[in-house]
Write an enzyme that holds these catalytic residues in place. Structure first.
Site, PDB file in Angstrom:
ATOM      1  N   ASN A 187      19.572   7.804  -3.140  1.00  0.00           N
ATOM      2  CA  ASN A 187      20.287   8.773  -3.985  1.00  0.00           C
ATOM      3  C   ASN A 187      21.357   8.062  -4.808  1.00  0.00           C
ATOM      4  O   ASN A 187      21.472   8.267  -6.015  1.00  0.00           O
ATOM      5  CB  ASN A 187      20.919   9.875  -3.127  1.00  0.00           C
ATOM      6  CG  ASN A 187      19.901  10.855  -2.596  1.00  0.00           C
ATOM      7  OD1 ASN A 187      18.872  11.106  -3.228  1.00  0.00           O
ATOM      8  ND2 ASN A 187      20.170  11.411  -1.427  1.00  0.00           N
TER       9      ASN A 187
ATOM     10  N   PHE B 227       7.521  -6.396  -3.999  1.00  0.00           N
ATOM     11  CA  PHE B 227       8.445  -6.193  -5.126  1.00  0.00           C
ATOM     12  C   PHE B 227       9.906  -6.192  -4.686  1.00  0.00           C
ATOM     13  O   PHE B 227      10.707  -5.372  -5.149  1.00  0.00           O
ATOM     14  CB  PHE B 227       8.132  -4.873  -5.849  1.00  0.00           C
ATOM     15  CG  PHE B 227       6.703  -4.691  -6.239  1.00  0.00           C
ATOM     16  CD1 PHE B 227       6.043  -5.646  -6.988  1.00  0.00           C
ATOM     17  CD2 PHE B 227       5.998  -3.561  -5.857  1.00  0.00           C
ATOM     18  CE1 PHE B 227       4.718  -5.488  -7.353  1.00  0.00           C
ATOM     19  CE2 PHE B 227       4.673  -3.385  -6.213  1.00  0.00           C
ATOM     20  CZ  PHE B 227       4.029  -4.351  -6.965  1.00  0.00           C
ATOM     21  N   ILE B 228      10.281  -7.120  -3.812  1.00  0.00           N
ATOM     22  CA  ILE B 228      11.631  -7.112  -3.258  1.00  0.00           C
ATOM     23  C   ILE B 228      12.580  -7.932  -4.129  1.00  0.00           C
ATOM     24  O   ILE B 228      12.436  -9.164  -4.249  1.00  0.00           O
ATOM     25  CB  ILE B 228      11.635  -7.631  -1.810  1.00  0.00           C
ATOM     26  CG1 ILE B 228      10.683  -6.787  -0.942  1.00  0.00           C
ATOM     27  CG2 ILE B 228      13.057  -7.611  -1.249  1.00  0.00           C
ATOM     28  CD1 ILE B 228      10.949  -5.288  -0.976  1.00  0.00           C
ATOM     29  N   SER B 229      13.559  -7.271  -4.716  1.00  0.00           N
ATOM     30  CA  SER B 229      14.546  -7.932  -5.563  1.00  0.00           C
ATOM     31  C   SER B 229      15.391  -8.889  -4.736  1.00  0.00           C
ATOM     32  O   SER B 229      15.966  -8.500  -3.715  1.00  0.00           O
ATOM     33  CB  SER B 229      15.442  -6.895  -6.239  1.00  0.00           C
ATOM     34  OG  SER B 229      14.715  -6.138  -7.170  1.00  0.00           O
TER      35      SER B 229
ATOM     36  N   GLN C  44      13.236  -1.108 -33.106  1.00  0.00           N
ATOM     37  CA  GLN C  44      12.515  -0.717 -34.316  1.00  0.00           C
ATOM     38  C   GLN C  44      13.403  -0.856 -35.554  1.00  0.00           C
ATOM     39  O   GLN C  44      12.947  -1.302 -36.618  1.00  0.00           O
ATOM     40  CB  GLN C  44      12.023   0.726 -34.181  1.00  0.00           C
ATOM     41  CG  GLN C  44      11.157   1.224 -35.319  1.00  0.00           C
ATOM     42  CD  GLN C  44       9.754   0.629 -35.306  1.00  0.00           C
ATOM     43  OE1 GLN C  44       9.342   0.063 -34.305  1.00  0.00           O
ATOM     44  NE2 GLN C  44       9.038   0.754 -36.409  1.00  0.00           N
TER      45      GLN C  44
ATOM     46  N   GLY D   2       0.785  -1.233   0.000  1.00  0.00           N
ATOM     47  CA  GLY D   2       0.000   0.000   0.000  1.00  0.00           C
ATOM     48  C   GLY D   2       0.809   1.270   0.000  1.00  0.00           C
ATOM     49  O   GLY D   2       0.252   2.373   0.074  1.00  0.00           O
TER      50      GLY D   2
ATOM     51  N   GLU E   8       7.957  10.127 -12.101  1.00  0.00           N
ATOM     52  CA  GLU E   8       7.058  11.197 -11.673  1.00  0.00           C
ATOM     53  C   GLU E   8       7.510  11.787 -10.339  1.00  0.00           C
ATOM     54  O   GLU E   8       7.491  13.005 -10.131  1.00  0.00           O
ATOM     55  CB  GLU E   8       5.622  10.657 -11.560  1.00  0.00           C
ATOM     56  CG  GLU E   8       4.955  10.339 -12.890  1.00  0.00           C
ATOM     57  CD  GLU E   8       5.482   9.064 -13.545  1.00  0.00           C
ATOM     58  OE1 GLU E   8       5.301   8.901 -14.767  1.00  0.00           O
ATOM     59  OE2 GLU E   8       6.078   8.220 -12.828  1.00  0.00           O
TER      60      GLU E   8
ATOM     61  N   GLU F 237      13.279   2.638  -7.699  1.00  0.00           N
ATOM     62  CA  GLU F 237      14.165   3.625  -7.062  1.00  0.00           C
ATOM     63  C   GLU F 237      13.518   5.014  -7.052  1.00  0.00           C
ATOM     64  O   GLU F 237      14.203   6.039  -7.118  1.00  0.00           O
ATOM     65  CB  GLU F 237      15.546   3.684  -7.754  1.00  0.00           C
ATOM     66  CG  GLU F 237      16.243   2.335  -7.913  1.00  0.00           C
ATOM     67  CD  GLU F 237      16.800   1.788  -6.610  1.00  0.00           C
ATOM     68  OE1 GLU F 237      16.204   2.052  -5.553  1.00  0.00           O
ATOM     69  OE2 GLU F 237      17.810   1.080  -6.656  1.00  0.00           O
TER      70      GLU F 237
ATOM     71  N   ARG G  56      22.100  -5.550 -42.881  1.00  0.00           N
ATOM     72  CA  ARG G  56      20.746  -5.802 -43.377  1.00  0.00           C
ATOM     73  C   ARG G  56      20.503  -5.039 -44.676  1.00  0.00           C
ATOM     74  O   ARG G  56      20.700  -3.817 -44.727  1.00  0.00           O
ATOM     75  CB  ARG G  56      19.730  -5.375 -42.316  1.00  0.00           C
ATOM     76  CG  ARG G  56      18.264  -5.480 -42.735  1.00  0.00           C
ATOM     77  CD  ARG G  56      17.829  -6.903 -42.904  1.00  0.00           C
ATOM     78  NE  ARG G  56      16.369  -6.985 -43.029  1.00  0.00           N
ATOM     79  CZ  ARG G  56      15.726  -8.015 -43.521  1.00  0.00           C
ATOM     80  NH1 ARG G  56      16.413  -9.076 -43.959  1.00  0.00           N
ATOM     81  NH2 ARG G  56      14.409  -8.031 -43.602  1.00  0.00           N
TER      82      ARG G  56
END
Length: 409
Positions: free
Chosen positions: A267, A184-186, A364, A157, A395, A391, A295
């Protein structure tokens, strides 16, 4: 730091399963401005990425393997505690050195390098905020990667609003009784040491403390292994605490200092994850270049198409600009400059966005081949997409940067 590897040759390949994928030509731009010693670290890391990581990158992803032995080999080169002090087994290098190393390692496997970066952050937090006994107990095994560490801040939460975390630690005698869960613990479930932010006081950041929880502690358990888009060489699970008794001697710093410890760790973590994005973009620029050279369409190689030439030029330019910003932020953090927090946030925001765009453009350029798992470019795209989220989301980076700008006197 042991420097035993050297780059002796470089072969380019587009195909994912070939042994030299990720062996990126030593780029003068990536070494520009570095000292001779830093160039040496960079060569060691590039070579390790090419020989020990890239040949296994696709398999680790497909089989969701946590490459413990490969990471221990990296630790033998000093990569388990890069910016941990030497008296407890660390390499004692700078944040700039660290960025250079993580960029180079990520050309071989982003997911594995990103976990190594999180592990390094945890080891640094214990080294920096722990007392002598804590440093001597935990750091040597972390620096050798005999043991592995996970960072536990996010909860089901509370993601971006980290100060609202609900995991509690009640003091009873000489132990804290820990209850709650982290999401979400690595490394969760496969690692040995968990650096946990928990609430020992009232609401808000001043009520948060930091505990080091060891894997075999009764009351510690784990959720199911998450199925992810990328980052598949490192397991991700919920970490669950049910009346988990943690000795008071495992608290880092004083009660109420945990949130500050977590933010200071982040940081550096933001520079680290931006550096991993640089490595992916570095590799993808090279893969795109090689694809354009071989290519053929409409009777000539794609390298003769001016639109694609310009796109490649833009990709390379954005890569170099991103690298310069990361290195400036790393220097600011190392020197404890007043603009360090803003620069770390700017680097994380700009670099993870731009490097994802570079990798996506490289895919692409590969056309339909880029969407096949036989080609490495798609894995770089999948692995670095999450860098714009973890991290601190990008946003949140915008919030930090704007807040610092608007409160400047």
């Amino acid at each position: 730091m042991s420097v035993t590897y050297r780059i002796t040759h470089c072969q380019h390949s587009l195909h994912h399963t070939t042994p030299h994928l990720g062996c990126i030509c030593f780029s003068s731009s990536s070494a520009h401005g570095l000292s001779d010693e830093q160039r040496e670290f960079q060569k060691v890391a590039f070579d390790f990425a090419a020989n020990e990581m890239a040949p296994h990158m696709a398999e680790w992803d497909e089989k969701e393997m946590f490459p413990i032995e490969t990471m221990r080999k990296a630790a033998q080169l000093g990569f388990g505690g890069i910016y941990v002090q030497p008296d407890v087994g660390g390499s004692g290098l700078s944040r700039l050195d660290t960025s250079v190393i993580f960029e180079a390692l990520s050309t071989g496997c982003v997911s594995t390098t990103a976990y190594i970066s999180i592990h390094n952050m945890c080891a640094w937090m214990i080294d920096t905020f722990g007392n002598t006994e804590q440093r001597e107990k935990f750091c040597p095994d972390l620096c050798s990667m005999e043991k592995f560490a996970s960072y536990c801040l996010t909860e089901p939460g509370s993601g971006s609003d980290a100060a609202s975390l609900l995991t509690t630690a009640q003091l009873k005698g000489d132990h804290y009784i820990l209850n709650g869960s982290k999401a979400f613990i690595s490394g969760g479930g496969d690692t040995d040491v968990y650096v946990v932010m928990c609430r020992t006081g009232g609401k808000g950041p001043k009520g948060i403390s930091c505990l080091v929880v060891e894997k075999e502690t009764p009351g510690l358990s784990f959720g199911k292994k998450e199925k992810k888009v990328g980052w598949n060489s490192q397991p991700t699970r919920a970490v669950i605490f049910e009346d988990c008794a943690v000795p008071v001697t495992n608290r880092l710093g004083e009660e109420g200092q945990g949130f500050g410890i977590a933010m200071k760790g982040l940081n550096g973590g933001r520079i680290n994850i931006a550096s991993c994005s640089l490595g992916a973009a570095h590799a993808c620029v090279q893969l795109a270049r090689d694809h354009l050279l071989v290519r053929k369409q409409f009777g000539e190689t794609l390298s003769n198409n001016q639109f694609l030439q310009f796109k490649l030029a833009e990709m390379a330019t954005k890569l170099v600009a991103s690298r310069l910003l990361v290195r400036e932020a790393a220097t600011a953090l190392q020197e404890s400059r007043s603009d360090a927090v803003s620069l770390c946030s700017m680097a994380k925001l700009f670099v993870t966005d731009e490097c994802f765009n570079i990798c996506n453009q490289a895919l692409q350029m590969h056309g339909g081949y880029g969407y096949l798992k036989d080609y490495a470019v798609q894995q770089f795209v999948r692995d670095i997409r999450v860098h714009q989220i973890l991290e601190g989301t990008n946003e949140v980076m915008r919030m930090i940067i704007s807040r610092n700008l608007l409160t400047e006197s």
